[in-house]
Motif scaffolding. Structure first.
Motif, PDB file in Angstrom:
ATOM      1  N   ASN A  87       0.821  -1.231  -0.051  1.00  0.00           N
ATOM      2  CA  ASN A  87       0.038   0.008   0.079  1.00  0.00           C
ATOM      3  C   ASN A  87       1.044   1.314  -0.041  1.00  0.00           C
ATOM      4  O   ASN A  87       0.533   2.165  -0.630  1.00  0.00           O
ATOM      5  CB  ASN A  87      -0.882  -0.173   1.244  1.00  0.00           C
ATOM      6  N   LYS A  90       2.289   1.737  -3.490  1.00  0.00           N
ATOM      7  CA  LYS A  90       1.022   2.387  -4.272  1.00  0.00           C
ATOM      8  C   LYS A  90       1.219   3.498  -4.437  1.00  0.00           C
ATOM      9  O   LYS A  90       0.910   4.201  -5.367  1.00  0.00           O
ATOM     10  CB  LYS A  90      -0.161   1.651  -4.038  1.00  0.00           C
ATOM     11  N   ILE A  99      -7.750   5.847  -0.449  1.00  0.00           N
ATOM     12  CA  ILE A  99      -7.974   4.457  -0.091  1.00  0.00           C
ATOM     13  C   ILE A  99      -9.580   4.321   0.356  1.00  0.00           C
ATOM     14  O   ILE A  99      -9.991   5.451   1.107  1.00  0.00           O
ATOM     15  CB  ILE A  99      -7.056   3.990   0.992  1.00  0.00           C
ATOM     16  N   ASN A 107      -7.414  -2.695   5.728  1.00  0.00           N
ATOM     17  CA  ASN A 107      -5.823  -2.470   5.916  1.00  0.00           C
ATOM     18  C   ASN A 107      -5.464  -2.403   7.429  1.00  0.00           C
ATOM     19  O   ASN A 107      -4.491  -2.862   7.977  1.00  0.00           O
ATOM     20  CB  ASN A 107      -5.447  -1.238   5.183  1.00  0.00           C
ATOM     21  N   TYR A 185      -0.190   4.454   6.750  1.00  0.00           N
ATOM     22  CA  TYR A 185      -1.396   3.646   6.526  1.00  0.00           C
ATOM     23  C   TYR A 185      -2.615   3.970   7.372  1.00  0.00           C
ATOM     24  O   TYR A 185      -2.576   5.082   8.181  1.00  0.00           O
ATOM     25  CB  TYR A 185      -0.895   2.096   6.867  1.00  0.00           C
TER      26      TYR A 185
END
Length: 325
Positions: A87, A90, A99, A107, A185
């Motif tokens: 992620n 990306k 996202i 996630n 994240y």
């Protein structure tokens, strides 16, 4: 960010964003080099943990309680690496910091689940060493493959329930102000602080998880080694002490690689106010590096795995020579 105001959809009294915007890595200078470094870590971690999982799975000589623990540690490392770094890559490769809401929750679950499983697995491995050294005559009666498998199945189930509850607690929050996550994240802490309704449950769960997955495991591991060192002090010869202590070297290195960065980050955050970039880099490295180091530590300090790898490489070279001839 003009589209941010259009990204919210109201469900009854709770406002859910259609997506979140991850900005934790956007302000890091020379971020290209950092992403390349993370990519190298990812490749090595995936290959190393895959090798460890494969070797332990196929070789019956390694179907023992100790290596069942190593297997589950490698599985947790493999899972965390794949939940976290792709992620992040990306964002760099496709310049996509968006996202979706559901993908963000997924996630969050997998990163937290696999990272906390590393902590719990290290505790189990510590007490495997404790019983082996302090109660050697009763080791096989107390610890066997069935017991270790039941322990790990129970821990994975318990941990899955706790992490699922933490993630589900996000769904009761209303994000009516912002959907910009200041992390790399979908981290629970930065996310629940964006909410504009009561976050007392989330705050409590964050503190509980810190105690459950950082403080308590570290304390239990320290206590196990206090018992181990007391047992070693009763051994009369230095050779006997070193031989027993040698079986703990791999585990001590694993504990250090996992807990030292996390502990240093917590202490530094309390004593000094970390800048956002410093916090992101330090925490991301604390998550990303141990899964790469753990297989190396066990391969270098475990003769059984080293011998199997040498045996496999020797067979492969022999086959290549036969084909070439």
């Amino acid at each position: 960010m003009s589209s941010v105001s259009q990204s919210f959809s109201e469900n009854k009294s709770i406002v859910y964003p259609e997506y979140f915007f991850i900005i934790g890595l956007s302000g890091i200078p020379y971020s290209t080099y950092y992403y390349i470094f993370l990519f190298i870590i990812y490749i090595f971690a995936v290959i190393e943990n895959s090798v460890v999982l494969f070797i332990i799975a196929v070789d019956r000589n390694l179907h023992s309680p100790k290596y069942i623990g190593v297997f589950y540690l490698a599985l947790a490392d493999f899972g965390e690496t794949n939940a976290l770094i792709p992620n992040m890559m990306k964002i760099f490769v496709f310049d996509s910091q968006y996202i979706s809401y559901n993908a963000c929750l997924a996630n969050m679950f997998f990163v937290h689940f696999f990272s906390t499983m590393q902590s719990l697995t290290l505790v189990v491995l510590a007490y495997d060493r404790f019983i082996a050294i302090c109660l050697p005559l009763r080791y096989h009666a107390i610890v066997n493959n069935t017991v270790m498998t039941v322990v790990f199945v129970g821990l994975w189930g318990f941990n899955g329930g706790v992490v699922a509850f933490v993630v589900s607690s996000i769904t009761r929050l209303s994000f009516c102000k912002s959907n910009v996550v200041p992390s790399y994240y979908c981290d629970h802490g930065p996310m629940y602080r964006l909410a504009c309704n009561d976050v007392s449950i989330n705050s409590f769960m964050a503190k509980l998880c810190t105690a459950l997955y950082v403080v308590a495991p570290l304390l239990l591991i320290v206590l196990s080694y206090v018992g181990i060192f007391l047992a070693l002090s009763k051994i009369t010869t230095w050779e006997g002490r070193l031989k027993a202590l040698k079986t703990c070297v791999s585990h001590l290195l694993l504990v250090g690689s996992f807990f030292l960065p996390i502990t240093c980050i917590y202490i530094t955050a309390v004593m000094v106010s970390l800048t956002p970039n410093a916090r992101v880099i330090s925490t991301s490295l604390a998550y990303a590096v141990p899964p790469m180091l753990n297989p190396i530590i066990y391969v270098l300090n475990t003769s059984e795995i080293k011998d199997l790898i040498k045996k496999y490489l020797k067979k492969r070279s022999t086959r290549i020579e036969r084909v070439s001839n």
